[in-house]
Design an enzyme around this catalytic site. Structure first.
Site, PDB file in Angstrom:
ATOM      1  N   TRP A 188       0.813  -1.222   0.000  1.00 58.87           N
ATOM      2  CA  TRP A 188       0.000   0.000   0.000  1.00 58.87           C
ATOM      3  C   TRP A 188       0.844   1.270   0.000  1.00 58.87           C
ATOM      4  O   TRP A 188       0.328   2.349  -0.240  1.00 58.87           O
ATOM      5  CB  TRP A 188      -0.937   0.007   1.219  1.00 58.87           C
ATOM      6  N   ASN A 189       2.142   1.158   0.301  1.00 57.13           N
ATOM      7  CA  ASN A 189       2.903   2.414   0.474  1.00 57.13           C
ATOM      8  C   ASN A 189       3.280   3.078  -0.849  1.00 57.13           C
ATOM      9  O   ASN A 189       3.499   4.287  -0.911  1.00 57.13           O
ATOM     10  CB  ASN A 189       4.126   2.209   1.373  1.00 57.13           C
ATOM     11  N   PRO A 213      -3.145  -6.208  -5.670  1.00 60.69           N
ATOM     12  CA  PRO A 213      -2.720  -5.017  -4.915  1.00 60.69           C
ATOM     13  C   PRO A 213      -3.114  -5.132  -3.441  1.00 60.69           C
ATOM     14  O   PRO A 213      -3.970  -5.956  -3.088  1.00 60.69           O
ATOM     15  CB  PRO A 213      -3.511  -3.890  -5.590  1.00 60.69           C
ATOM     16  N   ALA A 214      -2.538  -4.286  -2.617  1.00 58.60           N
ATOM     17  CA  ALA A 214      -2.875  -4.294  -1.184  1.00 58.60           C
ATOM     18  C   ALA A 214      -4.346  -3.947  -0.995  1.00 58.60           C
ATOM     19  O   ALA A 214      -4.893  -3.115  -1.734  1.00 58.60           O
ATOM     20  CB  ALA A 214      -2.006  -3.285  -0.452  1.00 58.60           C
ATOM     21  N   SER A 266       6.408  -6.973   3.888  1.00 59.43           N
ATOM     22  CA  SER A 266       7.176  -7.237   5.109  1.00 59.43           C
ATOM     23  C   SER A 266       7.980  -8.535   5.001  1.00 59.43           C
ATOM     24  O   SER A 266       7.623  -9.446   4.236  1.00 59.43           O
ATOM     25  CB  SER A 266       6.224  -7.333   6.304  1.00 59.43           C
ATOM     26  N   GLU A 287      11.196  -8.176  -2.213  1.00 59.48           N
ATOM     27  CA  GLU A 287      11.659  -6.839  -1.830  1.00 59.48           C
ATOM     28  C   GLU A 287      11.009  -6.569  -0.476  1.00 59.48           C
ATOM     29  O   GLU A 287       9.841  -6.216  -0.399  1.00 59.48           O
ATOM     30  CB  GLU A 287      11.225  -5.843  -2.925  1.00 59.48           C
ATOM     31  N   LEU A 288      11.785  -6.803   0.597  1.00 54.45           N
ATOM     32  CA  LEU A 288      11.189  -6.895   1.933  1.00 54.45           C
ATOM     33  C   LEU A 288      11.572  -5.721   2.841  1.00 54.45           C
ATOM     34  O   LEU A 288      11.995  -4.676   2.357  1.00 54.45           O
ATOM     35  CB  LEU A 288      11.577  -8.254   2.543  1.00 54.45           C
ATOM     36  N   CYS A 321      10.160   1.208   2.683  1.00 52.90           N
ATOM     37  CA  CYS A 321      11.131   0.181   3.104  1.00 52.90           C
ATOM     38  C   CYS A 321      12.536   0.764   3.210  1.00 52.90           C
ATOM     39  O   CYS A 321      13.412   0.152   3.804  1.00 52.90           O
ATOM     40  CB  CYS A 321      11.180  -0.960   2.089  1.00 52.90           C
ATOM     41  N   GLU A 418      11.846  -2.836  12.138  1.00 54.40           N
ATOM     42  CA  GLU A 418      11.506  -1.748  11.222  1.00 54.40           C
ATOM     43  C   GLU A 418      10.387  -0.895  11.836  1.00 54.40           C
ATOM     44  O   GLU A 418       9.346  -1.428  12.231  1.00 54.40           O
ATOM     45  CB  GLU A 418      11.039  -2.377   9.905  1.00 54.40           C
ATOM     46  N   GLU A 495      15.020  -4.940  -8.835  1.00 54.88           N
ATOM     47  CA  GLU A 495      13.955  -4.345  -9.649  1.00 54.88           C
ATOM     48  C   GLU A 495      14.464  -3.058 -10.278  1.00 54.88           C
ATOM     49  O   GLU A 495      15.315  -2.373  -9.718  1.00 54.88           O
ATOM     50  CB  GLU A 495      12.736  -4.059  -8.767  1.00 54.88           C
TER      51      GLU A 495
HETATM   52  C1  SIN Z   1       9.556   0.749  -0.986  1.00 56.50           C
HETATM   53  O1  SIN Z   1       9.438   1.345   0.052  1.00 56.50           O
HETATM   54  O2  SIN Z   1       9.344  -0.463  -1.034  1.00 56.50           O
HETATM   55  C2  SIN Z   1       9.939   1.402  -2.282  1.00 56.50           C
HETATM   56  C3  SIN Z   1      10.613   2.679  -2.112  1.00 56.50           C
HETATM   57  C4  SIN Z   1      11.083   3.286  -3.413  1.00 56.50           C
HETATM   58  O3  SIN Z   1      10.998   2.698  -4.493  1.00 56.50           O
HETATM   59  O4  SIN Z   1      11.571   4.398  -3.343  1.00 56.50           O
END
Ligand code: SIN
Length: 517
Positions: A188-189, A213-214, A266, A287-288, A321, A418, A495
């Protein structure tokens, strides 16, 4: 397609609407910003499967995170519909694979053009459902589109190899091919960019995709699907499915028809997805979570470090993240940094993402607010001092004060876990090796940052940090051209960049014999 997919349904999560102009008693804006979309048809309340828009028997509400207002509802699908979506992606695969890279590139380019033309509406949907400030959502819409543009270009550069042969009768040829049907499970972020970062390379490589999607932010994903349809992707090439996270996730990871799963989210959920994908030996990209250190060495430019620190910590209210989790400041400039940083944090404007000048929007959920509070409680019990913020914001609902904590020690929970909220713990260190050791003392290895001028130290520290991303004298490192991904429990795979396609392709060796006869 089952009747269930085609029938209209009713919402299972109705909430009391609150007037949009009354947020915790404060006037914010008069009109629901979603009503100002230039293209109201981009707000979709159906899923996109096999080239059709489908409803379910059940639906789940999506709310504006700043107000709690319901802005739409989306189907609550489960196992059966997921199987059908995978089946649609399968049926679409041979024709999509057979297209030339130039043809695939042209469709991706069209999708990019449509995203760019509709970036304002995409940003509004993202701000409403995720809470992030509109200026950040506009940045994300451009960032998301740039992944599609990038992979439209890379589609044309999927090169193989001809390898020198040992046998005069043979030639060794290597080609790269798409892995097949892919699944993307996205957070969702970044409701737009985390989808395009996966769909772009998958489609460029000749794969079809099912996107989950979330639950908090499905509308951005469905708007992207509407634009993909408009761009002319063949039915079943791009599918977006909303609903039961556990059931959909289980099917996407367990179904032998899916050959690759890409997940951003997560670390505990990532581990589960890897386990569930193991039985069918799918290719996975994870991608955690992260626990980014931000080191300020004694020779750093403090003002620039403060600027970088604000960017690396408070983007999306600390909910990325790669947000800084721990600030490690050399003791010589600890007081100066703390003073300047605290003043800037105290000036950050909290409010609805649609309000002009807002820096910090609401957090995503009550759970996120509670978790943020628990980190602060743990730290203060262990001797930390809150010097800025520290509490839920008076605006109420999901708002939280940007917070600075001094006297932080490695015994406090945020040293290992985190935070994912607007809290900055500041630690002090004496020498380089201590800083690097502290920085690396975490199971995570996604992003890291440091400020300093000495070129020798810059190389030594950049090489010594066990993180997939290192920002030197900058707090902003995200870039479609650069490989994004972590080490250790932050996951694997990359990615974006020229490496981003590899995760969606397989290498095939062709031994061509009979040359001499
Ligand atoms: C993420 O927080 O997973 C992605 C952050 C980004 O692409 O800048």
């Amino acid at each position: 397609m089952s009747n269930q997919l085609q029938n209209g349904g009713k919402s299972i999560a109705c909430r009391t609407n609150r007037p949009l102009n009354n947020m915790g008693g404060k006037k914010t804006f008069a009109m629901n910003p979603i009503e100002t979309l230039k293209r109201p048809d981009l707000l979709r309340e159906q899923c996109f499967v096999g080239g059709r828009w489908v409803k379910g028997d059940k639906a789940v509400d999506v709310e504006d995170k700043a107000t709690g207002e319901r802005i739409g509802s989306v189907p609550f699908f489960g196992t059966e519909e997921t199987k059908q979506a995978i089946d649609q992606a399968h049926q679409a695969l041979p024709a999509w694979k057979a297209k030339t890279p130039v043809q695939r590139s042209a469709l991706l380019r069209k999708w990019f053009d449509l995203m760019t033309a509709n970036a304002g509406d995409l940003a509004k949907l993202t701000t409403a459902e995720s809470g992030k400030p509109l200026k950040e959502a506009e940045g994300e819409a451009a960032y998301a589109a740039a992944y599609i543009e990038w992979f439209a270009e890379e589609a044309k550069r999927i090169y193989g190899d001809v390898i020198p042969n040992a046998n005069p009768d043979q030639r060794i040829v290597v080609i790269k091919q798409g892995v097949g049907v892919c699944a993307a499970i996205t957070p969702w972020n970044f409701p737009l960019a985390m989808i395009t970062r996966k769909a772009g390379p998958a489609l460029a490589a000749g794969c079809t995709i099912v996107i989950k999607p979330a639950t908090e932010t499905p509308l951005s994903a469905l708007a992207l699907a509407a634009l993909a349809e408009e761009a002319g992707f063949p039915p079943g090439t791009v599918n977006v499915l909303t609903g039961d996270e556990v059931a959909i996730g289980k099917e996407l990871t367990g179904n032998p028809g899916v050959r690759k799963v890409s997940f951003t989210g997560s670390t505990p959920v990532g581990k589960l997805i890897v386990k569930q994908s193991a039985d069918t030996l799918k290719k996975v990209t994870m991608e955690l979570g992260g626990n980014a250190p931000f080191i300020v060495f004694a020779d750093a430019d403090v003002d620039k470090a403060v600027q970088g620190a604000i960017a690396a910590k408070y983007r999306n209210a600390g909910q990325t993240c790669i947000c800084t989790n721990r600030f490690l400041i050399h003791s010589q400039l600890f007081d100066e940094f703390t003073d300047k940083f605290s003043k800037q944090v105290a000036r950050l404007k909290v409010g609805s993402g649609f309000e002009p000048g807002v820096d910090i929007g609401p957090l995503i959920s009550q759970e996120a607010v509670d978790k943020t509070r628990s980190f602060i409680a743990d730290a203060t019990e262990k001797g930390a001092e809150v010097t800025v913020g520290g509490r839920p914001h008076s605006l109420g609902h999901l708002f939280f004060e940007p917070t600075v904590i001094t006297k932080a020690t490695p015994k406090m929970r945020f040293f290992q876990e985190e935070i994912f909220g607007p809290v900055s713990p500041l630690y002090s260190f004496e020498d380089d090796s201590e800083a690097v050791e502290l920085a690396n003392s975490t199971p995570y290895g996604l992003a890291s940052y440091f400020y300093g001028r000495d070129i020798g130290r810059i190389w030594r520290v950049a090489e010594a940090l066990d993180f997939g991303l290192v920002g030197v004298n900058t707090g902003l490192i995200s870039n479609v051209m650069a490989p994004f991904g972590g080490m250790k429990e932050s996951g694997y795979g990359r990615e974006g960049s020229k490496y981003g396609l590899d995760d969606y392709m397989t290498i095939k060796y062709i031994c061509l014999a009979g040359i001499e006869s």
